[in-house]
Write a protein that holds these residues in place. Structure first.
Motif, PDB file in Angstrom:
ATOM      1  N   LEU A  38     -23.551 -16.171 -17.644  1.00  0.00           N
ATOM      2  CA  LEU A  38     -24.005 -15.387 -18.792  1.00  0.00           C
ATOM      3  C   LEU A  38     -22.875 -14.446 -19.189  1.00  0.00           C
ATOM      4  O   LEU A  38     -22.313 -13.740 -18.344  1.00  0.00           O
ATOM      5  N   TYR A  39     -22.546 -14.434 -20.480  1.00  0.00           N
ATOM      6  CA  TYR A  39     -21.426 -13.603 -20.940  1.00  0.00           C
ATOM      7  C   TYR A  39     -21.755 -13.002 -22.299  1.00  0.00           C
ATOM      8  O   TYR A  39     -22.776 -13.329 -22.905  1.00  0.00           O
ATOM      9  N   ALA A  40     -20.889 -12.123 -22.784  1.00  0.00           N
ATOM     10  CA  ALA A  40     -21.184 -11.341 -23.992  1.00  0.00           C
ATOM     11  C   ALA A  40     -20.703 -12.005 -25.272  1.00  0.00           C
ATOM     12  O   ALA A  40     -20.624 -11.358 -26.311  1.00  0.00           O
ATOM     13  N   GLY A  41     -20.390 -13.293 -25.214  1.00  0.00           N
ATOM     14  CA  GLY A  41     -19.996 -14.017 -26.422  1.00  0.00           C
ATOM     15  C   GLY A  41     -21.195 -14.503 -27.212  1.00  0.00           C
ATOM     16  O   GLY A  41     -22.331 -14.066 -26.980  1.00  0.00           O
ATOM     17  N   GLU A  42     -20.970 -15.441 -28.136  1.00  0.00           N
ATOM     18  CA  GLU A  42     -22.051 -15.888 -29.016  1.00  0.00           C
ATOM     19  C   GLU A  42     -22.342 -17.384 -28.929  1.00  0.00           C
ATOM     20  O   GLU A  42     -23.310 -17.862 -29.498  1.00  0.00           O
ATOM     21  N   GLN A  43     -21.505 -18.146 -28.185  1.00  0.00           N
ATOM     22  CA  GLN A  43     -21.629 -19.601 -28.191  1.00  0.00           C
ATOM     23  C   GLN A  43     -22.060 -20.145 -26.828  1.00  0.00           C
ATOM     24  O   GLN A  43     -21.692 -19.606 -25.785  1.00  0.00           O
ATOM     25  N   ARG A  44     -22.804 -21.252 -26.878  1.00  0.00           N
ATOM     26  CA  ARG A  44     -23.068 -22.036 -25.680  1.00  0.00           C
ATOM     27  C   ARG A  44     -21.846 -22.923 -25.428  1.00  0.00           C
ATOM     28  O   ARG A  44     -21.413 -23.668 -26.318  1.00  0.00           O
ATOM     29  N   VAL A  45     -21.266 -22.870 -24.227  1.00  0.00           N
ATOM     30  CA  VAL A  45     -20.064 -23.654 -23.929  1.00  0.00           C
ATOM     31  C   VAL A  45     -20.248 -24.381 -22.600  1.00  0.00           C
ATOM     32  O   VAL A  45     -20.768 -23.821 -21.638  1.00  0.00           O
ATOM     33  N   SER A  46     -19.834 -25.643 -22.548  1.00  0.00           N
ATOM     34  CA  SER A  46     -20.027 -26.466 -21.358  1.00  0.00           C
ATOM     35  C   SER A  46     -18.755 -26.532 -20.524  1.00  0.00           C
ATOM     36  O   SER A  46     -17.649 -26.691 -21.047  1.00  0.00           O
ATOM     37  N   PHE A  47     -18.925 -26.402 -19.201  1.00  0.00           N
ATOM     38  CA  PHE A  47     -17.834 -26.540 -18.248  1.00  0.00           C
ATOM     39  C   PHE A  47     -18.214 -27.525 -17.144  1.00  0.00           C
ATOM     40  O   PHE A  47     -17.670 -27.488 -16.046  1.00  0.00           O
ATOM     41  N   GLY A  48     -19.184 -28.397 -17.421  1.00  0.00           N
ATOM     42  CA  GLY A  48     -19.687 -29.301 -16.406  1.00  0.00           C
ATOM     43  C   GLY A  48     -18.867 -30.566 -16.262  1.00  0.00           C
ATOM     44  O   GLY A  48     -17.845 -30.766 -16.925  1.00  0.00           O
ATOM     45  N   ASP A  49     -19.338 -31.440 -15.365  1.00  0.00           N
ATOM     46  CA  ASP A  49     -18.706 -32.738 -15.168  1.00  0.00           C
ATOM     47  C   ASP A  49     -19.810 -33.790 -15.044  1.00  0.00           C
ATOM     48  O   ASP A  49     -20.976 -33.509 -15.335  1.00  0.00           O
ATOM     49  N   GLU A  50     -19.459 -34.992 -14.577  1.00  0.00           N
ATOM     50  CA  GLU A  50     -20.441 -36.064 -14.503  1.00  0.00           C
ATOM     51  C   GLU A  50     -21.536 -35.782 -13.482  1.00  0.00           C
ATOM     52  O   GLU A  50     -22.655 -36.285 -13.605  1.00  0.00           O
ATOM     53  N   GLU A  51     -21.242 -34.982 -12.483  1.00  0.00           N
ATOM     54  CA  GLU A  51     -22.214 -34.730 -11.417  1.00  0.00           C
ATOM     55  C   GLU A  51     -23.043 -33.469 -11.636  1.00  0.00           C
ATOM     56  O   GLU A  51     -24.205 -33.414 -11.249  1.00  0.00           O
ATOM     57  N   HIS A  52     -22.450 -32.442 -12.224  1.00  0.00           N
ATOM     58  CA  HIS A  52     -23.122 -31.146 -12.263  1.00  0.00           C
ATOM     59  C   HIS A  52     -23.090 -30.516 -13.659  1.00  0.00           C
ATOM     60  O   HIS A  52     -22.103 -30.636 -14.379  1.00  0.00           O
ATOM     61  N   ILE A  53     -24.190 -29.828 -13.962  1.00  0.00           N
ATOM     62  CA  ILE A  53     -24.268 -29.052 -15.201  1.00  0.00           C
ATOM     63  C   ILE A  53     -23.706 -27.659 -14.943  1.00  0.00           C
ATOM     64  O   ILE A  53     -24.106 -26.976 -13.996  1.00  0.00           O
ATOM     65  N   ARG A  54     -22.762 -27.263 -15.770  1.00  0.00           N
ATOM     66  CA  ARG A  54     -22.246 -25.894 -15.742  1.00  0.00           C
ATOM     67  C   ARG A  54     -22.067 -25.443 -17.190  1.00  0.00           C
ATOM     68  O   ARG A  54     -21.370 -26.098 -17.962  1.00  0.00           O
ATOM     69  N   VAL A  55     -22.699 -24.341 -17.530  1.00  0.00           N
ATOM     70  CA  VAL A  55     -22.702 -23.938 -18.931  1.00  0.00           C
ATOM     71  C   VAL A  55     -22.583 -22.426 -19.055  1.00  0.00           C
ATOM     72  O   VAL A  55     -23.143 -21.665 -18.256  1.00  0.00           O
ATOM     73  N   GLY A  56     -21.805 -21.990 -20.033  1.00  0.00           N
ATOM     74  CA  GLY A  56     -21.737 -20.583 -20.384  1.00  0.00           C
ATOM     75  C   GLY A  56     -22.750 -20.282 -21.470  1.00  0.00           C
ATOM     76  O   GLY A  56     -22.804 -20.984 -22.481  1.00  0.00           O
ATOM     77  N   LEU A  57     -23.571 -19.273 -21.263  1.00  0.00           N
ATOM     78  CA  LEU A  57     -24.618 -18.923 -22.220  1.00  0.00           C
ATOM     79  C   LEU A  57     -24.484 -17.456 -22.621  1.00  0.00           C
ATOM     80  O   LEU A  57     -24.219 -16.599 -21.771  1.00  0.00           O
ATOM     81  N   PRO A  58     -24.674 -17.151 -23.910  1.00  0.00           N
ATOM     82  CA  PRO A  58     -24.576 -15.762 -24.359  1.00  0.00           C
ATOM     83  C   PRO A  58     -25.747 -14.924 -23.848  1.00  0.00           C
ATOM     84  O   PRO A  58     -26.865 -15.416 -23.670  1.00  0.00           O
ATOM     85  N   LEU A  59     -25.483 -13.651 -23.610  1.00  0.00           N
ATOM     86  CA  LEU A  59     -26.544 -12.727 -23.181  1.00  0.00           C
ATOM     87  C   LEU A  59     -27.685 -12.656 -24.192  1.00  0.00           C
ATOM     88  O   LEU A  59     -28.812 -12.295 -23.850  1.00  0.00           O
ATOM     89  N   SER A  60     -27.394 -13.040 -25.433  1.00  0.00           N
ATOM     90  CA  SER A  60     -28.422 -12.983 -26.488  1.00  0.00           C
ATOM     91  C   SER A  60     -29.555 -13.969 -26.246  1.00  0.00           C
ATOM     92  O   SER A  60     -30.549 -13.934 -26.969  1.00  0.00           O
ATOM     93  N   LEU A  61     -29.437 -14.844 -25.233  1.00  0.00           N
ATOM     94  CA  LEU A  61     -30.559 -15.755 -24.951  1.00  0.00           C
ATOM     95  C   LEU A  61     -31.803 -14.970 -24.529  1.00  0.00           C
ATOM     96  O   LEU A  61     -32.926 -15.477 -24.598  1.00  0.00           O
ATOM     97  N   PHE A  62     -31.615 -13.722 -24.079  1.00  0.00           N
ATOM     98  CA  PHE A  62     -32.773 -12.901 -23.698  1.00  0.00           C
ATOM     99  C   PHE A  62     -33.498 -12.337 -24.926  1.00  0.00           C
ATOM    100  O   PHE A  62     -34.600 -11.804 -24.790  1.00  0.00           O
ATOM    101  N   PHE A  63     -32.882 -12.446 -26.115  1.00  0.00           N
ATOM    102  CA  PHE A  63     -33.418 -11.763 -27.286  1.00  0.00           C
ATOM    103  C   PHE A  63     -34.369 -12.677 -28.070  1.00  0.00           C
ATOM    104  O   PHE A  63     -34.369 -13.873 -27.907  1.00  0.00           O
TER     105      PHE A  63
END
Length: 406
Positions: free
Chosen positions: A381-406
């Protein structure tokens, strides 16, 4: 007036149990919610009601019209015995709705825990979902039923996100527009409610020592609990530190988050992690009164992480899924802020206060994913505005904005 996430849960509990305890910190909105229900009301802030109940608890409870709301039950825990006898004499679901700003079921004066007769429901300060009129949108339930793709993301500017973190969730603070006004309210909250409730739940011989301790622990939010260090800094015994922490938990001002332990590693740090339960009150205790001060503060990361914990605590407390939440830390300094676990599924969550993130932010999550035999979804969770993926074929890894709580 905001619709509360707990409202439907409360109504359902009243249908299945003769007694319901709605518990939470002062000024989170318990009385306002209860008064919206059609039933008689008594409050133990009233001296006459309190004295009558203490003098003859069984007679007092017997004389009340039913169904009844009894507010601030922690002030007269003696009536618990009268409530028990009334329920055993005539068990009718929904008869007693109790509220407490201290955990009356843990108090020394309570003679009976009403086992089998009571449902306890937590109520928290306003969540961002409640503030944005989405009280039934539960992030935790969405994660476990639909995954990260099921989350709806509200676009919010960095400044608005930081201002929300600075405000916290107490309903009254959201009515105040000026930094000075907010500061006056928080000061009054501490002196009027925190000090008063502490006296209700335990013996407090030195209020000055307690307030000094309360101010000392604020900068330690998000840190591991070290009672020896706290005792040295506050010039108190470790026994007194333990007592103060226990009392602060009982009045819902702080939480101690347990460590995650499993067969992933045998080298876990076993200390709990300490959190203040409202990012607004935490900011006040740290002397932060504006977004600009928050952005420049050395405690910015801790305030943001505390905000995330506060929000997760609310969503877990009101969720159907009811997962467990932990922190993760090993002796070789691998750390993940939050582990949310239910059965064989885990969400490993790291919090960053920056507006940008790199793959390096996931390094400890990646290590955890490799070691765990469960399905682990990694989230930063970070203070940006975009959903960004850092995953691979085996695992989901995603950056999500703090605004998802809003």
């Amino acid at each position: 007036m905001y619709k509360r996430s707990v409202e439907n849960i409360l109504k359902e509990a009243l249908e299945i149990s003769p007694c319901v305890l709605l518990s939470g910190a002062r000024q989170v909105g318990k009385s306002t919610l209860c008064l919206s229900l059609d039933r008689e009301y008594r409050v133990f802030d009233n001296l006459t009601q309190r004295e009558a109940a203490k003098y003859d608890p069984q007679g007092y409870i017997a004389s009340l019209p039913k169904p009844i709301i009894i507010d601030e039950i922690q002030k007269v825990p003696e009536v618990i015995e009268g409530i028990k006898l009334a329920i055993d004499t005539n068990r009718v679901n929904g008869t007693f709705l109790l509220t407490g700003s201290a955990n009356v079921l843990d108090m020394k004066k309570t003679k009976d825990t009403l086992a089998g007769r009571i449902v306890e429901i937590p109520m928290y300060p306003l969540s961002q979902k409640e503030l944005h009129h989405k009280p039934n949108e539960n992030i935790v339930d969405i994660l476990f039923t639909k995954g990260v793709e099921g989350l709806s993301l509200e676009k919010k500017s960095y400044h608005k996100v930081m201002q929300a973190i600075l405000n916290g969730g107490y309903p009254e603070i959201l009515k105040i527009d000026t930094p000075r006004g907010k500061s006056l309210w928080f000061n009054a909250y501490i002196s009027t409610y925190v000090e008063r409730d502490i006296r209700d739940v335990g013996e407090l011989r030195d209020i000055s020592a307690f307030i000094r301790f309360f101010n000392i622990i604020a900068p330690r939010s998000c840190g591991l609990v070290n009672k020896s260090d706290l005792a040295n800094e506050a010039n108190l015994s470790e026994a007194t530190v333990s007592n103060y922490l226990s009392m602060l938990e009982m009045i819902y001002q702080v939480s101690l988050l347990k460590p995650y332990t499993s067969n992933v590693s045998k080298r876990f740090i076993k200390s709990s992690k300490f959190f203040m339960n409202d990012s607004g009150l935490l900011s006040h205790l740290l002397g932060i009164s504006s977004v600009e001060e928050l952005m420049e503060s050395k405690h910015k990361g801790e305030v943001v992480e505390s905000f995330v914990y506060n929000e997760l605590q609310k969503h877990i407390g009101y969720s159907l899924t009811q997962p467990k939440i932990y922190h993760y830390r090993t002796n070789d300094k691998k750390e993940i802020d939050f582990i949310i676990e239910k059965a064989d599924k885990i969400f490993a969550i790291e919090v960053k206060s920056s507006q940008n993130i790199k793959k390096d932010a996931f390094k400890h999550i990646i290590d955890f994913q490799k070691k765990s035999d469960k399905e682990v979804v990694g989230i930063v969770l970070y203070a940006g505005e975009q959903r960004v993926s850092f995953g691979d074929e085996e695992h989901i890894r995603v950056g999500l904005p703090l605004s998802l709580f809003f």
